[in-house]
Design a protein around this motif. Structure first.
Motif, mmCIF file in Angstrom:
data_model
loop_
_atom_site.group_PDB
_atom_site.id
_atom_site.type_symbol
_atom_site.label_atom_id
_atom_site.label_comp_id
_atom_site.label_asym_id
_atom_site.label_seq_id
_atom_site.Cartn_x
_atom_site.Cartn_y
_atom_site.Cartn_z
ATOM 1 N N VAL B 151 41.849 29.810 48.422
ATOM 2 C CA VAL B 151 41.541 30.155 46.753
ATOM 3 C C VAL B 151 42.592 31.307 46.480
ATOM 4 O O VAL B 151 43.079 31.036 45.356
ATOM 5 C CB VAL B 151 40.068 30.419 46.872
ATOM 6 N N THR B 155 45.423 30.212 43.675
ATOM 7 C CA THR B 155 45.164 30.701 42.466
ATOM 8 C C THR B 155 46.411 31.470 41.792
ATOM 9 O O THR B 155 46.950 31.284 40.852
ATOM 10 C CB THR B 155 43.912 31.565 42.263
ATOM 11 N N MET B 167 49.538 37.048 37.923
ATOM 12 C CA MET B 167 48.493 37.212 36.876
ATOM 13 C C MET B 167 48.105 38.579 36.791
ATOM 14 O O MET B 167 48.415 39.453 37.614
ATOM 15 C CB MET B 167 47.396 36.722 38.347
ATOM 16 N N ASP B 171 42.483 39.290 35.309
ATOM 17 C CA ASP B 171 42.126 37.861 36.068
ATOM 18 C C ASP B 171 42.341 38.059 37.654
ATOM 19 O O ASP B 171 41.376 37.782 38.439
ATOM 20 C CB ASP B 171 43.061 37.065 35.732
ATOM 21 N N GLU B 174 38.639 39.398 38.532
ATOM 22 C CA GLU B 174 37.788 38.349 38.471
ATOM 23 C C GLU B 174 37.969 37.654 39.772
ATOM 24 O O GLU B 174 36.920 37.229 40.055
ATOM 25 C CB GLU B 174 38.243 37.504 37.458
ATOM 26 N N LEU B 175 39.304 37.522 40.178
ATOM 27 C CA LEU B 175 39.194 36.762 41.676
ATOM 28 C C LEU B 175 38.857 37.376 42.461
ATOM 29 O O LEU B 175 38.229 37.008 43.745
ATOM 30 C CB LEU B 175 40.885 36.484 41.915
ATOM 31 N N MET B 178 35.116 37.132 42.480
ATOM 32 C CA MET B 178 34.572 35.759 42.964
ATOM 33 C C MET B 178 34.463 35.573 44.394
ATOM 34 O O MET B 178 33.632 35.000 44.985
ATOM 35 C CB MET B 178 35.693 34.786 42.256
ATOM 36 N N ARG B 181 31.701 37.321 46.080
ATOM 37 C CA ARG B 181 30.455 36.468 46.098
ATOM 38 C C ARG B 181 30.399 35.537 47.202
ATOM 39 O O ARG B 181 29.400 35.079 47.711
ATOM 40 C CB ARG B 181 30.231 35.876 44.373
ATOM 41 N N VAL B 182 31.633 34.934 47.293
ATOM 42 C CA VAL B 182 31.567 33.842 48.544
ATOM 43 C C VAL B 182 31.292 34.302 49.761
ATOM 44 O O VAL B 182 30.847 33.920 50.659
ATOM 45 C CB VAL B 182 33.079 33.307 48.440
#
Lengths: 184, 184
Positions: B151, B155, B167, B171, B174-175, B178, B181-182
């Motif tokens: 990921v 990404t 990036m 962003d 945000e990565l 994310m 949370r995983v």
């Protein structure tokens, strides 16, 4: 110019496209992206290399059109975000697993790193139709949808590069759940 | 064979490596991954192509060693999963933004799609040290860490291919969120 007077050798242009796209995917599958040169794709398709260059300015542009054709429209008609995300991710994961498609997809992105004209082609011809459809159906702004596309496609292509195989179903399910949480 | 009797022309082997790696990154940055052939890298480094092939069996193997050298050890010493994830992602995002590194990274994955021997080299020499360190520090099983690596790296590389640029910070944040949370 009507298709019936096309300069393509004895067949309408859409058939030429189909022949060349199939030859391009076979070449990428058998030889890798770097090995699938315009020469090899032309030979595989049984056409002259000049025929390819009359239609596409570069291998990257040909591969982009080939991917637009191979992917077709995304299925985005689920009931609510969770269903739409699941169907879109399962669809693109399956497409990337088709012979030649994952390699073509990843290869054209790498060419684009050093080729601004190809990035423009990739962005407008390949990505924008899916981006606009996703913005519309998910009700999300452009930058969120671009992020989600980077995550989904990037993850699937990285797995393909590291293992030579499409992502297994359990990991695709984890990807679906991760993207659902981003969009909640 | 001790380094002092190496057949490399007049310099110890580590200096040859450094010269070749710098030449490889410059070539990828200026010519793209496809354009950075072994011929061009040898010319840029001022060495014979046979010197490169004595040391690396293929361009993919050379680029893999070049990336191992360019990336160095990952900073994984934060307090708890959230800090470790943030520092690791910011570190790899910055590395991928260095001239030539993103293109080399993405290119070698594409070559690997059609090259099982290169996948083995990539997996054992480039990915495994980071994977094992992450498993250890995060206390997560192999398949979860492999998913997270797909990921993060996928990404960041996809964004580089689509935009030609690393990036943006918002962003990347945000990565980070994310992935946290995983792993919760």
């Amino acid at each position: 110019m009507p298709a019936s007077t096309s300069s393509a050798p004895g067949r309408p242009r859409t058939n030429l496209d189909a022949t060349v796209f199939a030859a391009a995917l076979r070449s990428v599958h058998n030889l890798g992206y770097a090995g699938a040169t315009m020469d090899r794709i032309a030979a595989e398709a049984g056409v002259a290399k000049t025929t390819l260059y009359r239609r596409w300015p570069s291998k990257g542009a040909l591969i982009t059109d080939c991917l637009v054709d191979a992917l077709g429209p995304a299925p985005l008609d689920g009931a609510g975000t969770d269903e739409i995300v699941a169907s879109a991710i399962h669809w693109v994961a399956a497409k990337i697993g088709e012979p030649g498609v994952g390699g073509a997809f990843a290869g054209v992105f790498v060419d684009a790193v050093s080729d601004p004209a190809l990035r423009e082609v990739l962005s407008t011809r390949l990505q924008d139709p899916y981006r606009l459809a996703l913005q519309d159906v998910l009700g999300e702004p452009e930058h969120r949808v671009l992020f989600v596309i980077d995550v989904i496609v990037g993850t699937l292509l990285h797995r393909m590069g590291m293992t030579g195989k499409p992502m297994a179903d359990a990991d695709v399910a984890e990807l679906v759940e991760m993207i659902r949480r981003v969009l909640r």
